[in-house]
Design a protein around this motif. Structure first.
Motif, PDB file in Angstrom:
ATOM      1  N   LYS A   1      11.314   8.616   9.699  1.00 41.04           N
ATOM      2  CA  LYS A   1       9.973   9.181   9.589  1.00 41.04           C
ATOM      3  C   LYS A   1       9.172   8.489   8.497  1.00 41.04           C
ATOM      4  O   LYS A   1       7.990   8.166   8.673  1.00 41.04           O
ATOM      5  CB  LYS A   1      10.089  10.683   9.309  1.00 41.04           C
ATOM      6  CG  LYS A   1       8.750  11.396   9.274  1.00 41.04           C
ATOM      7  CD  LYS A   1       8.940  12.899   9.049  1.00 41.04           C
ATOM      8  CE  LYS A   1       7.593  13.602   9.022  1.00 41.04           C
ATOM      9  NZ  LYS A   1       7.755  15.071   8.780  1.00 41.04           N
ATOM     10  N   ALA A   2       9.835   8.227   7.349  1.00 43.44           N
ATOM     11  CA  ALA A   2       9.155   7.522   6.260  1.00 43.44           C
ATOM     12  C   ALA A   2       8.804   6.092   6.664  1.00 43.44           C
ATOM     13  O   ALA A   2       7.725   5.589   6.321  1.00 43.44           O
ATOM     14  CB  ALA A   2      10.041   7.523   5.016  1.00 43.44           C
ATOM     15  N   LEU A   3       9.679   5.436   7.393  1.00 42.40           N
ATOM     16  CA  LEU A   3       9.400   4.076   7.841  1.00 42.40           C
ATOM     17  C   LEU A   3       8.229   4.030   8.826  1.00 42.40           C
ATOM     18  O   LEU A   3       7.392   3.114   8.794  1.00 42.40           O
ATOM     19  CB  LEU A   3      10.653   3.462   8.477  1.00 42.40           C
ATOM     20  CG  LEU A   3      11.811   3.136   7.520  1.00 42.40           C
ATOM     21  CD1 LEU A   3      13.040   2.713   8.322  1.00 42.40           C
ATOM     22  CD2 LEU A   3      11.406   2.031   6.565  1.00 42.40           C
ATOM     23  N   HIS A   4       8.155   5.041   9.704  1.00 38.28           N
ATOM     24  CA  HIS A   4       7.037   5.121  10.649  1.00 38.28           C
ATOM     25  C   HIS A   4       5.705   5.294   9.896  1.00 38.28           C
ATOM     26  O   HIS A   4       4.692   4.656  10.211  1.00 38.28           O
ATOM     27  CB  HIS A   4       7.252   6.278  11.618  1.00 38.28           C
ATOM     28  CG  HIS A   4       8.081   5.926  12.805  1.00 38.28           C
ATOM     29  ND1 HIS A   4       7.697   4.980  13.731  1.00 38.28           N
ATOM     30  CD2 HIS A   4       9.281   6.399  13.219  1.00 38.28           C
ATOM     31  CE1 HIS A   4       8.627   4.868  14.674  1.00 38.28           C
ATOM     32  NE2 HIS A   4       9.603   5.727  14.381  1.00 38.28           N
ATOM     33  N   GLU A   5       5.720   6.170   8.878  1.00 41.24           N
ATOM     34  CA  GLU A   5       4.495   6.397   8.124  1.00 41.24           C
ATOM     35  C   GLU A   5       4.086   5.136   7.360  1.00 41.24           C
ATOM     36  O   GLU A   5       2.892   4.803   7.293  1.00 41.24           O
ATOM     37  CB  GLU A   5       4.703   7.561   7.160  1.00 41.24           C
ATOM     38  CG  GLU A   5       4.897   8.913   7.854  1.00 41.24           C
ATOM     39  CD  GLU A   5       5.198  10.033   6.872  1.00 41.24           C
ATOM     40  OE1 GLU A   5       5.351   9.706   5.668  1.00 41.24           O
ATOM     41  OE2 GLU A   5       5.282  11.177   7.303  1.00 41.24           O
TER      42      GLU A   5
ATOM     43  N   ILE B   1      12.372  -0.598  13.947  1.00 37.54           N
ATOM     44  CA  ILE B   1      11.263  -0.525  12.992  1.00 37.54           C
ATOM     45  C   ILE B   1      11.373  -1.628  11.945  1.00 37.54           C
ATOM     46  O   ILE B   1      10.375  -2.274  11.587  1.00 37.54           O
ATOM     47  CB  ILE B   1      11.228   0.859  12.316  1.00 37.54           C
ATOM     48  CG1 ILE B   1      11.039   1.960  13.371  1.00 37.54           C
ATOM     49  CG2 ILE B   1      10.120   0.932  11.278  1.00 37.54           C
ATOM     50  CD1 ILE B   1      11.207   3.353  12.809  1.00 37.54           C
ATOM     51  N   THR B   2      12.566  -1.854  11.426  1.00 33.50           N
ATOM     52  CA  THR B   2      12.762  -2.780  10.304  1.00 33.50           C
ATOM     53  C   THR B   2      12.857  -4.229  10.735  1.00 33.50           C
ATOM     54  O   THR B   2      12.909  -5.106   9.870  1.00 33.50           O
ATOM     55  CB  THR B   2      14.032  -2.407   9.539  1.00 33.50           C
ATOM     56  OG1 THR B   2      15.155  -2.392  10.457  1.00 33.50           O
ATOM     57  CG2 THR B   2      13.899  -1.045   8.899  1.00 33.50           C
ATOM     58  N   ARG B   3      12.884  -4.509  12.028  1.00 30.95           N
ATOM     59  CA  ARG B   3      12.932  -5.908  12.456  1.00 30.95           C
ATOM     60  C   ARG B   3      11.634  -6.606  12.094  1.00 30.95           C
ATOM     61  O   ARG B   3      10.551  -6.055  12.302  1.00 30.95           O
ATOM     62  CB  ARG B   3      13.182  -5.993  13.961  1.00 30.95           C
ATOM     63  CG  ARG B   3      14.640  -6.133  14.323  1.00 30.95           C
ATOM     64  CD  ARG B   3      14.801  -6.343  15.813  1.00 30.95           C
ATOM     65  NE  ARG B   3      14.450  -5.147  16.570  1.00 30.95           N
ATOM     66  CZ  ARG B   3      13.991  -5.161  17.805  1.00 30.95           C
ATOM     67  NH1 ARG B   3      13.804  -6.294  18.422  1.00 30.95           N
ATOM     68  NH2 ARG B   3      13.724  -4.037  18.436  1.00 30.95           N
ATOM     69  N   PRO B   4      11.719  -7.846  11.575  1.00 36.33           N
ATOM     70  CA  PRO B   4      10.471  -8.521  11.190  1.00 36.33           C
ATOM     71  C   PRO B   4       9.567  -8.814  12.367  1.00 36.33           C
ATOM     72  O   PRO B   4       8.352  -8.795  12.237  1.00 36.33           O
ATOM     73  CB  PRO B   4      10.966  -9.821  10.534  1.00 36.33           C
ATOM     74  CG  PRO B   4      12.335 -10.031  11.103  1.00 36.33           C
ATOM     75  CD  PRO B   4      12.897  -8.659  11.315  1.00 36.33           C
ATOM     76  N   ASN B   5      10.150  -9.075  13.514  1.00 39.09           N
ATOM     77  CA  ASN B   5       9.370  -9.364  14.710  1.00 39.09           C
ATOM     78  C   ASN B   5       9.917  -8.517  15.840  1.00 39.09           C
ATOM     79  O   ASN B   5      11.100  -8.594  16.175  1.00 39.09           O
ATOM     80  CB  ASN B   5       9.453 -10.852  15.061  1.00 39.09           C
ATOM     81  CG  ASN B   5       8.555 -11.215  16.226  1.00 39.09           C
ATOM     82  OD1 ASN B   5       7.794 -10.377  16.712  1.00 39.09           O
ATOM     83  ND2 ASN B   5       8.631 -12.449  16.669  1.00 39.09           N
ATOM     84  N   ASN B   6       9.094  -7.715  16.428  1.00 42.02           N
ATOM     85  CA  ASN B   6       9.562  -6.813  17.482  1.00 42.02           C
ATOM     86  C   ASN B   6       9.995  -7.552  18.736  1.00 42.02           C
ATOM     87  O   ASN B   6      10.620  -6.979  19.619  1.00 42.02           O
ATOM     88  CB  ASN B   6       8.465  -5.801  17.834  1.00 42.02           C
ATOM     89  CG  ASN B   6       8.234  -4.799  16.723  1.00 42.02           C
ATOM     90  OD1 ASN B   6       9.143  -4.522  15.946  1.00 42.02           O
ATOM     91  ND2 ASN B   6       7.024  -4.278  16.635  1.00 42.02           N
ATOM     92  N   ASN B   7       9.624  -8.838  18.838  1.00 43.82           N
ATOM     93  CA  ASN B   7      10.009  -9.602  20.017  1.00 43.82           C
ATOM     94  C   ASN B   7      11.435 -10.141  19.926  1.00 43.82           C
ATOM     95  O   ASN B   7      11.963 -10.641  20.905  1.00 43.82           O
ATOM     96  CB  ASN B   7       9.044 -10.779  20.211  1.00 43.82           C
ATOM     97  CG  ASN B   7       7.643 -10.297  20.549  1.00 43.82           C
ATOM     98  OD1 ASN B   7       7.475  -9.265  21.173  1.00 43.82           O
ATOM     99  ND2 ASN B   7       6.639 -11.052  20.116  1.00 43.82           N
TER     100      ASN B   7
END
Length: 412
Positions: free
Chosen positions: A404-408, A321-327
């Motif tokens: 959960k907070a990061l997802h929201e 989640i916290t990665r700047p780029n999911n790739n």
């Protein structure tokens, strides 16, 4: 402004001025230039003395003369460029030993062109009797035995003597060390290298033997052998996966800052990690790993291992989640295999329990199997597995709330 060379000198400014305004570096440079200008031309190297001239010198000691003859011949061969400059001495000697090894056993050794691959013909079978004496004219090796077996040592001495007697290896049997005189390599030293090559050739003979044996088996026997070989390879792979699992769990404990968890995982060791068996399925690739539990571990130890795995999965989710780029490539620390319970609940590992652990690591069933006279070691520090479980549950709850907070936040 300081004079040139003052910043690079090691002496004080007063000594710099006393030396006429020149630093130590400048003085060394001047001496080198003076030496080059006054140096006499280098004389041409003198030709090495011939063995005949040394014999006619009037020396009465035959042993000393023979030693000098061998030494001069070896030095003259090396000086004439017979030994390749790009080939180190140790590798050249090893290649000569392997060639003589195959030649003595009657094995064809073919080196493929433009490649380092070497093809070998069939190696001879070992002697029938364990106490046989090696025959130089019909030499073989006791492939199933260790290199230190008496037959193998005697055969290695024969091959080593042949290596020394071969005139093509004259430039290799002298150990040339810088700053020391060249010495003749002994038979024992070459024999030890022959036994090193024996270990490699023994593996090739076993492969050839298995290939010949498979050709004589029936379909049922071949099927049984294939099943056995697959189980053996899976067992070896499972050992590697248990070792990787222990390292991952210890890394998670360090990442989360829980040295007490790591201490418990390290006490379990590789043998204390849960086994698994993979099933290859092309439709659900990657492979599915079914966890096979261990009967001897206590419920508290199993619960703590599962909680550590859960923490690792939550850390992996948080990292995604916290990665700047999911790739981008994720952290290898959180790369875990997908491990699910086995389809059959009664499947358990048949491996023996890890010995010399405290009583809290073993289940009640294993404690009864050990008996009342089993001695459990007493650790220097108390092991609180229940406290570690309580702490791990709190960590799991906090990580789940954070994710959960990061997802929201990401969805908003």
């Amino acid at each position: 402004m300081l004079p040139h060379g003052l910043l690079g000198m090691r002496a004080s400014p007063a000594r710099y001025i006393a030396n006429g305004g020149t630093s130590s570096t400048d003085r060394v440079r001047q001496r080198m230039q003076t030496a080059r200008s006054t140096r006499a031309p280098t004389p041409a190297p003198a030709a090495p003395a011939t063995p005949a001239a040394m014999l006619n010198s009037g020396d009465d000691d035959d042993d000393d003369v023979l030693k000098l003859i061998n030494k001069v011949e070896a030095l003259s061969i090396i000086a004439s460029g017979h030994r390749k400059k790009h080939e180190p001495h140790a590798l050249a000697l090893q290649e000569a030993i392997r060639q003589q090894f195959c030649k003595s056993l009657g094995v064809q050794r073919v080196k493929l062109r433009h490649s380092r691959t070497v093809k070998y013909s069939d190696f001879p079978d070992p002697p029938i009797s364990d106490g046989a004496i090696p025959d130089p004219h019909n030499l073989t090796m006791f492939w199933m035995a260790t290199p230190k077996h008496g037959y193998n040592c005697a055969a290695a001495d024969i091959i080593a003597q042949l290596v020394i007697n071969n005139p093509e290896n004259r430039h290799l049997i002298f150990s040339s060390r810088r700053g020391a005189e060249s010495q003749l390599i002994s038979v024992e030293q070459i024999s030890s290298q022959v036994l090193v090559s024996f270990q490699y050739f023994a593996g090739l003979w076993k492969k050839q033997y298995n290939k010949r044996l498979l050709a004589t088996l029936t379909e049922a026997e071949r099927h049984n052998y294939e099943v056995y070989e697959e189980e053996r390879l899976q067992s070896h792979a499972a050992d590697h996966r248990r070792s990787t699992l222990e390292k991952k769990r210890c890394a998670i404990c360090v990442k989360i800052g829980r040295p007490e968890w790591k201490r418990i995982i390290e006490m379990l060791g590789v043998g204390g990690q849960s086994s698994d068996k993979y099933v290859t399925d092309r439709e659900t690739y990657p492979n599915t790993f079914y966890v096979i539990g261990k009967v001897w571990r206590s419920e508290d130890v199993i619960a703590l291992c599962h909680l550590v795995d859960r923490v690792g999965a939550l850390l992996k989710e948080k990292d995604t989640i916290t990665r700047p780029n999911n790739n981008t490539k994720p952290n290898n620390l959180f790369e875990f295999r997908t491990r699910i319970p086995h389809k059959l609940a009664d499947v358990r590992s048949t491996r023996r329990p890890v010995q010399k652990l405290t009583k809290v690591f073993y289940s009640e069933q294993q404690v009864e199997a050990f008996g009342m006279y089993h001695a459990y070691p007493r650790p220097k520090r108390q092991i609180d597995i229940k406290g570690a479980i309580t702490d791990a549950r709190k960590v799991v709850e906090n990580l789940e709330a954070e994710n959960k907070a990061l997802h929201e936040t990401a969805q908003a």
